[in-house]
Design an enzyme around this catalytic site. Structure first.
Site, PDB file in Angstrom:
ATOM      1  N   ARG A  55       0.848  -1.196   0.000  1.00  9.86           N
ATOM      2  CA  ARG A  55       0.000   0.000   0.000  1.00  9.86           C
ATOM      3  C   ARG A  55       0.883   1.244   0.000  1.00  9.86           C
ATOM      4  O   ARG A  55       0.603   2.222  -0.658  1.00  9.86           O
ATOM      5  CB  ARG A  55      -0.954   0.029   1.202  1.00  9.86           C
ATOM      6  CG  ARG A  55      -1.692   1.370   1.297  1.00  9.86           C
ATOM      7  CD  ARG A  55      -2.876   1.446   2.269  1.00  9.86           C
ATOM      8  NE  ARG A  55      -2.867   0.504   3.343  1.00  9.86           N
ATOM      9  CZ  ARG A  55      -2.079   0.584   4.436  1.00  9.86           C
ATOM     10  NH1 ARG A  55      -1.248   1.597   4.583  1.00  9.86           N
ATOM     11  NH2 ARG A  55      -2.146  -0.342   5.369  1.00  9.86           N
ATOM     12  N   TYR A 107     -17.001  18.175 -12.722  1.00  4.01           N
ATOM     13  CA  TYR A 107     -17.484  16.801 -12.819  1.00  4.01           C
ATOM     14  C   TYR A 107     -18.449  16.523 -11.651  1.00  4.01           C
ATOM     15  O   TYR A 107     -18.141  16.855 -10.498  1.00  4.01           O
ATOM     16  CB  TYR A 107     -16.266  15.871 -12.762  1.00  4.01           C
ATOM     17  CG  TYR A 107     -16.594  14.412 -12.843  1.00  4.01           C
ATOM     18  CD1 TYR A 107     -17.009  13.837 -14.046  1.00  4.01           C
ATOM     19  CD2 TYR A 107     -16.504  13.594 -11.725  1.00  4.01           C
ATOM     20  CE1 TYR A 107     -17.310  12.488 -14.117  1.00  4.01           C
ATOM     21  CE2 TYR A 107     -16.799  12.239 -11.791  1.00  4.01           C
ATOM     22  CZ  TYR A 107     -17.206  11.699 -12.999  1.00  4.01           C
ATOM     23  OH  TYR A 107     -17.509  10.374 -13.062  1.00  4.01           O
TER      24      TYR A 107
HETATM   25  C1  LIG Z   1     -14.181  10.889 -14.776  1.00  3.84           C
HETATM   26  C2  LIG Z   1     -13.776  12.182 -14.205  1.00  3.84           C
HETATM   27  C3  LIG Z   1     -13.468  12.298 -12.844  1.00  3.84           C
HETATM   28  C4  LIG Z   1     -13.611  11.157 -11.867  1.00  3.84           C
HETATM   29  O1  LIG Z   1     -12.663  10.153 -12.111  1.00  3.84           O
HETATM   30  P1  LIG Z   1     -12.902   8.599 -11.805  1.00  3.84           P
HETATM   31  O2  LIG Z   1     -11.676   7.964 -12.358  1.00  3.84           O
HETATM   32  O3  LIG Z   1     -14.177   8.198 -12.486  1.00  3.84           O
HETATM   33  O4  LIG Z   1     -13.008   8.477 -10.316  1.00  3.84           O
HETATM   34  C5  LIG Z   1     -13.042  13.533 -12.382  1.00  3.84           C
HETATM   35  N1  LIG Z   1     -12.936  14.605 -13.212  1.00  3.84           N
HETATM   36  C6  LIG Z   1     -13.228  14.507 -14.518  1.00  3.84           C
HETATM   37  C7  LIG Z   1     -13.089  15.726 -15.384  1.00  3.84           C
HETATM   38  C8  LIG Z   1     -13.662  13.307 -15.059  1.00  3.84           C
HETATM   39  O5  LIG Z   1     -13.977  13.241 -16.364  1.00  3.84           O
END
Ligand SMILES: *Cc1c(COP(=O)(O)O)cnc(C)c1O
Length: 408
Positions: A55, A107
């Site tokens: 980890r 997001y």
């Molecule tokens: C997909 C995405 C995330 C989240 O990432 P995950 O890998 O799904 O946890 C954050 N920011 C943006 C701009 C994304 O497209």
């Protein structure tokens, strides 16, 4: 390749070589997948290069982290099991009563992490349209300890001036104080004396934009998208050149534990080897499709940073090395027209996510952004006729023919 020569090398060379050396035991050219949870010690507490438990540190992950740091022009990188795992690590740096300032169309999952989990732990959060620097200045508080933005944004592809926001933060942070330290808490016990400035660089990828060079403290990636690039893994990363932040983030990475497995690290290393070639083609295809859509009689509006019609086109061309692979467009006829188009495509797949070699298409109002209430969606410009394309690296003429059939 020696550390010195990769530091000096250009982007495409660093994609392939940075952080990677032939395996010292066999000379294997590819970094081995170290599928191990622990490492044998020669005497209690005596182990090699910090490898005591996986980890905390794993050699495949170490190679990936060095590669990602180089691609962003940073000194330190930390890999995570998802993009949100990376964001969670950043949020652990804050304490009760701290304020987070977010760009208005981050997001959805990033907003949810703050609003549904960290708000519960005492963080405050507001959102502001960061294309307006005066609005950013007005939204800063004496308690602001994190400024977080995405550029280009999703799905409106708004471009934010990364260096401009840096100037606003510096001005606002001039009078801020850190508060009392609690040494029993380890690295996180020292309160942040000024806001951390984080840019989510997922949509641009390190090929198109390096936020650290424009004044960001930390770059975040959902490696699930362009860095992974093949829609076969979920992962995240943080990159920084700030030693203090690197220590704090590494502490939280290990303490909270959202680390990726060795196989996913290997797949990402395989992916970054072609990042430059993929991005080049994503951009080339997207520009051709954006131009074609702009001239289509059934299309009302095309949003693509690489087109002169984009509201922040000049800024995008200064800050980025190309327009990227994402396009949003509004089709005439609203929801029924958009629905028909999305049902008729054959080569584009109707799916959420983005950044893979295959082309995807989606309807933000019904799919990725459905959790935003309709009035807020409308305020952001997420129309019922809005369609988002993640342009892949197939032949562009085949992609255009597919869209033509679907829109006709
Ligand atoms: C997909 C995405 C995330 C989240 O990432 P995950 O890998 O799904 O946890 C954050 N920011 C943006 C701009 C994304 O497209």
């Amino acid at each position: 390749m020696s550390e010195h020569s990769t530091q000096a090398a250009r982007f495409s060379t660093r994609c392939i070589h940075a952080g990677q050396a032939p395996d010292p035991t066999t000379g294997a050219i590819m970094t081995p997948v170290y599928m191990t949870s622990t490492f044998v010690q020669s005497s209690p507490g005596v182990f090699k290069d910090g490898y005591d438990y996986a980890r905390s540190k794993n050699p495949t992950r170490t190679a990936l982290e060095a590669n990602l740091a180089s691609l962003e022009g940073g000194k330190h990188a930390m890999a995570f099991s998802s993009g949100l795992g990376a964001m969670d690590c950043v949020l652990h740096q804050l304490r009760q009563g701290d304020h987070v300032l977010l760009s208005d169309d981050v997001y959805g999952g990033s907003y949810r992490l703050i609003d549904k989990i960290f708000r519960h732990h005492g963080l405050e959060c507001t959102r502001v349209d960061m294309t307006n620097l005066a609005a950013v200045e007005g939204a800063m508080r004496t308690t602001t300890r994190l400024v977080w933005l995405e550029t280009p944004s999703n799905p409106m592809l708004k471009v934010i001036d990364i260096a401009g926001v840096r100037r606003v933060i510096d001005k606002a942070a001039a009078g801020m104080k850190g508060g009392a330290a609690d040494t029993t808490l380890g690295p996180l016990g020292t309160p942040l004396a000024r806001p951390m400035y984080v840019v989510d660089n997922t949509f641009a990828s390190p090929y198109l934009q390096n936020p650290l060079a424009h004044g960001a403290d930390v770059v975040m990636h959902s490696c699930t998208k362009y860095i992974g690039g093949h829609s076969d893994l979920v992962a995240g990363a943080l990159v920084t050149s700030d030693e203090t932040l690197a220590d704090r983030l590494r502490f939280a990475q290990n303490a909270a534990g959202a680390v990726p497995g060795a196989m996913d690290c290997f797949l990402m290393l395989r992916s970054t080897k072609t990042l430059h070639v993929r991005m080049q083609r994503h951009c080339e295809n997207a520009l051709a499709i954006a131009r074609w859509l702009s001239e289509h009689p059934k299309v009302e509006r095309v949003i693509y940073p690489g087109l002169a019609s984009h509201p922040q086109h000049q800024l995008a061309m200064r800050q980025m090395r190309g327009g990227g692979g994402m396009i949003s467009c509004v089709v005439k006829g609203g929801l029924p027209a958009a629905r028909t188009m999305l049902e008729r495509v054959k080569l584009f797949s109707l799916a959420e996510s983005l950044g893979g070699v295959e082309s995807l298409i989606e309807h933000p109002a019904i799919m990725t952004h459905a959790s935003i209430p309709a009035p807020a969606r409308a305020a952001l410009g997420i129309d019922d006729g809005l369609v988002r394309l993640s342009v892949g690296i197939e032949d562009k003429d085949d992609l255009i023919a597919d869209l033509e059939r679907a829109i006709a």
